[in-house]
Motif scaffolding. Structure first.
Motif, PDB file in Angstrom:
ATOM      1  N   ARG A  23       0.826  -1.211   0.000  1.00  0.00           N
ATOM      2  CA  ARG A  23       0.000   0.000   0.000  1.00  0.00           C
ATOM      3  C   ARG A  23       0.858   1.258   0.000  1.00  0.00           C
ATOM      4  O   ARG A  23       0.582   2.228  -0.726  1.00  0.00           O
ATOM      5  CB  ARG A  23      -0.924   0.003   1.220  1.00  0.00           C
ATOM      6  CG  ARG A  23      -1.976  -1.087   1.221  1.00  0.00           C
ATOM      7  CD  ARG A  23      -2.933  -0.948   2.398  1.00  0.00           C
ATOM      8  NE  ARG A  23      -3.880  -2.052   2.437  1.00  0.00           N
ATOM      9  CZ  ARG A  23      -3.789  -3.080   3.279  1.00  0.00           C
ATOM     10  NH1 ARG A  23      -2.814  -3.129   4.174  1.00  0.00           N
ATOM     11  NH2 ARG A  23      -4.681  -4.057   3.239  1.00  0.00           N
ATOM     12  N   GLU A  24       1.911   1.261   0.814  1.00  0.00           N
ATOM     13  CA  GLU A  24       2.763   2.454   0.914  1.00  0.00           C
ATOM     14  C   GLU A  24       3.527   2.703  -0.378  1.00  0.00           C
ATOM     15  O   GLU A  24       3.650   3.851  -0.830  1.00  0.00           O
ATOM     16  CB  GLU A  24       3.749   2.293   2.076  1.00  0.00           C
ATOM     17  CG  GLU A  24       4.688   3.474   2.286  1.00  0.00           C
ATOM     18  CD  GLU A  24       3.990   4.762   2.671  1.00  0.00           C
ATOM     19  OE1 GLU A  24       4.593   5.846   2.477  1.00  0.00           O
ATOM     20  OE2 GLU A  24       2.834   4.701   3.155  1.00  0.00           O
ATOM     21  N   LEU A  25       4.039   1.659  -0.987  1.00  0.00           N
ATOM     22  CA  LEU A  25       4.753   1.831  -2.247  1.00  0.00           C
ATOM     23  C   LEU A  25       3.813   2.378  -3.323  1.00  0.00           C
ATOM     24  O   LEU A  25       4.187   3.266  -4.094  1.00  0.00           O
ATOM     25  CB  LEU A  25       5.349   0.499  -2.711  1.00  0.00           C
ATOM     26  CG  LEU A  25       6.404  -0.147  -1.813  1.00  0.00           C
ATOM     27  CD1 LEU A  25       6.984  -1.378  -2.500  1.00  0.00           C
ATOM     28  CD2 LEU A  25       7.501   0.819  -1.441  1.00  0.00           C
ATOM     29  N   ALA A  26       2.593   1.849  -3.367  1.00  0.00           N
ATOM     30  CA  ALA A  26       1.618   2.340  -4.341  1.00  0.00           C
ATOM     31  C   ALA A  26       1.265   3.796  -4.061  1.00  0.00           C
ATOM     32  O   ALA A  26       1.119   4.600  -4.985  1.00  0.00           O
ATOM     33  CB  ALA A  26       0.359   1.470  -4.310  1.00  0.00           C
ATOM     34  N   ARG A  27       1.134   4.131  -2.791  1.00  0.00           N
ATOM     35  CA  ARG A  27       0.809   5.514  -2.422  1.00  0.00           C
ATOM     36  C   ARG A  27       1.877   6.478  -2.911  1.00  0.00           C
ATOM     37  O   ARG A  27       1.588   7.617  -3.288  1.00  0.00           O
ATOM     38  CB  ARG A  27       0.658   5.625  -0.899  1.00  0.00           C
ATOM     39  CG  ARG A  27       0.124   6.970  -0.424  1.00  0.00           C
ATOM     40  CD  ARG A  27       0.142   7.083   1.078  1.00  0.00           C
ATOM     41  NE  ARG A  27       1.514   7.146   1.601  1.00  0.00           N
ATOM     42  CZ  ARG A  27       2.260   8.241   1.581  1.00  0.00           C
ATOM     43  NH1 ARG A  27       1.805   9.360   1.046  1.00  0.00           N
ATOM     44  NH2 ARG A  27       3.477   8.226   2.067  1.00  0.00           N
ATOM     45  N   GLN A  28       3.131   5.994  -2.927  1.00  0.00           N
ATOM     46  CA  GLN A  28       4.237   6.837  -3.374  1.00  0.00           C
ATOM     47  C   GLN A  28       4.483   6.737  -4.891  1.00  0.00           C
ATOM     48  O   GLN A  28       5.492   7.221  -5.391  1.00  0.00           O
ATOM     49  CB  GLN A  28       5.504   6.495  -2.598  1.00  0.00           C
ATOM     50  CG  GLN A  28       5.397   6.818  -1.113  1.00  0.00           C
ATOM     51  CD  GLN A  28       6.743   6.842  -0.410  1.00  0.00           C
ATOM     52  OE1 GLN A  28       7.788   7.058  -1.029  1.00  0.00           O
ATOM     53  NE2 GLN A  28       6.731   6.633   0.895  1.00  0.00           N
ATOM     54  N   GLY A  29       3.576   6.093  -5.580  1.00  0.00           N
ATOM     55  CA  GLY A  29       3.630   6.113  -7.033  1.00  0.00           C
ATOM     56  C   GLY A  29       4.263   4.931  -7.717  1.00  0.00           C
ATOM     57  O   GLY A  29       4.425   4.926  -8.941  1.00  0.00           O
ATOM     58  N   ALA A  30       4.615   3.894  -6.956  1.00  0.00           N
ATOM     59  CA  ALA A  30       5.215   2.711  -7.573  1.00  0.00           C
ATOM     60  C   ALA A  30       4.152   1.834  -8.231  1.00  0.00           C
ATOM     61  O   ALA A  30       2.978   1.853  -7.840  1.00  0.00           O
ATOM     62  CB  ALA A  30       5.981   1.901  -6.525  1.00  0.00           C
ATOM     63  N   LYS A  31       4.578   1.074  -9.220  1.00  0.00           N
ATOM     64  CA  LYS A  31       3.719   0.067  -9.843  1.00  0.00           C
ATOM     65  C   LYS A  31       4.007  -1.248  -9.118  1.00  0.00           C
ATOM     66  O   LYS A  31       5.079  -1.831  -9.278  1.00  0.00           O
ATOM     67  CB  LYS A  31       4.024  -0.032 -11.330  1.00  0.00           C
ATOM     68  CG  LYS A  31       3.710   1.244 -12.108  1.00  0.00           C
ATOM     69  CD  LYS A  31       4.089   1.138 -13.575  1.00  0.00           C
ATOM     70  CE  LYS A  31       5.597   1.144 -13.780  1.00  0.00           C
ATOM     71  NZ  LYS A  31       5.970   1.196 -15.215  1.00  0.00           N
ATOM     72  N   VAL A  32       3.057  -1.695  -8.319  1.00  0.00           N
ATOM     73  CA  VAL A  32       3.311  -2.772  -7.364  1.00  0.00           C
ATOM     74  C   VAL A  32       2.728  -4.105  -7.802  1.00  0.00           C
ATOM     75  O   VAL A  32       1.543  -4.207  -8.148  1.00  0.00           O
ATOM     76  CB  VAL A  32       2.746  -2.400  -5.973  1.00  0.00           C
ATOM     77  CG1 VAL A  32       3.044  -3.511  -4.962  1.00  0.00           C
ATOM     78  CG2 VAL A  32       3.323  -1.071  -5.492  1.00  0.00           C
ATOM     79  N   ALA A  33       3.568  -5.133  -7.768  1.00  0.00           N
ATOM     80  CA  ALA A  33       3.118  -6.513  -7.954  1.00  0.00           C
ATOM     81  C   ALA A  33       3.083  -7.172  -6.586  1.00  0.00           C
ATOM     82  O   ALA A  33       4.092  -7.199  -5.870  1.00  0.00           O
ATOM     83  CB  ALA A  33       4.050  -7.265  -8.886  1.00  0.00           C
ATOM     84  N   VAL A  34       1.922  -7.679  -6.207  1.00  0.00           N
ATOM     85  CA  VAL A  34       1.717  -8.316  -4.905  1.00  0.00           C
ATOM     86  C   VAL A  34       1.898  -9.817  -5.072  1.00  0.00           C
ATOM     87  O   VAL A  34       1.076 -10.485  -5.701  1.00  0.00           O
ATOM     88  CB  VAL A  34       0.314  -8.005  -4.352  1.00  0.00           C
ATOM     89  CG1 VAL A  34       0.116  -8.656  -2.992  1.00  0.00           C
ATOM     90  CG2 VAL A  34       0.089  -6.492  -4.272  1.00  0.00           C
TER      91      VAL A  34
END
Length: 254
Positions: A23-34
């Motif tokens: 969630r935090e990485l996405a909030r900071q604009g990263a494209k996240v693979a879970v």
């Protein structure tokens, strides 16, 4: 490294510290693979943050490579890896029945927490080192998750403490090995955090655990772990370091 627009992988991202990190990485604009062995949990978090869910068993090389490939297809090559996946388990060397701990129990924890983490690191790093360097020469950042048990292992935590101690010892040589490519490696060693496992404990037990922490006198918040993980990515001088995140907690023998 600024997270904005970069692809990130989060193992164990379906719950607890991993989910909050995603969630935090996405909030900071990263494209996240879970990435998570629990596909449904991964999908729930990915849907929430607009990321990609990938079922992944970190102990299986083919499964990890397939997850890396799927994430690359969707988001491009990963420059950030958050290794949060792991298992617990407590068992004495000799039980009350006088029987020794089954060797398979010890091996399982080591295989997931230590060997599994290294498995992901080696496969992701192989791709990172081939990327074009960013303006500061950096190609990627890897963060692993240990535990204060690596230093203060309690009775019955032989397997868990050994697995997390292995990650502590692995951090510096990994950082030195990958430094030539501009890839940084750090490890976070959290203390007592309010994860789903602790949520299941009775309130009085939670309060007792919190009382053992010098300050702040409460269980750690998953957001605090996630904030530190993201900070490691953004601070180029953090490399080869293991950071205790525990409110000055030192675990007693029991």
């Amino acid at each position: 490294m600024n997270l904005q627009g970069h692809a990130a992988l989060v193992t164990g991202g379906g719950s607890g510290l991993g989910a909050e990190t995603a969630r935090e990485l996405a909030r900071q604009g990263a494209k996240v693979a879970v990435l998570d062995v629990n596909a449904e949990a991964a999908q729930a978090v990915a849907a929430e943050i607009g990321g990609l869910a990938v079922a992944c068993d970190i102990t299986d090389s083919a499964s990890v490579q397939q997850a890396i490939d799927a994430a690359r297809e969707a988001h491009g090559p990963a420059r950030v890896l958050m290794n949060v996946a792991g298992i617990g388990g407590a068992r004495r060397v000799v039980g009350k029945d006088g029987q020794p701990m089954p060797l398979e129990d010890f091996k399982r924890v080591i295989d997931v927490n230590l060997v599994g983490t290294f498995n992901v690191v080696r496969l992701v790093a192989a791709g990172m080192v081939k990327l074009d360097p960013l303006n500061d020469g950096e190609r990627g950042v890897i963060v692993c998750t240990a535990s204060v048990a690596a230093y203060d292992g309690q009775v019955g935590q032989e397997a868990y403490a050994a697995s997390k101690g292995g990650l502590v010892s692995l951090t510096l040589p990994l950082a030195r090995d990958l430094a030539q490519f501009g890839v940084r490696v750090c490890t976070i060693a959290p203390g007592l955090f309010l994860t789903p496992l602790l949520h299941k404990l009775p309130e009085e037990v939670q309060q007792s655990l919190a009382a053992s922490i010098p300050f702040p006198k409460r269980l750690g918040k998953p957001q605090e772990f996630a904030q530190l993980a993201a900070h490691v990515v953004g601070n180029p001088s953090l490399n080869g370091e293991v950071i205790r995140l525990d409110g000055a907690l030192r675990l007693p023998p029991r």
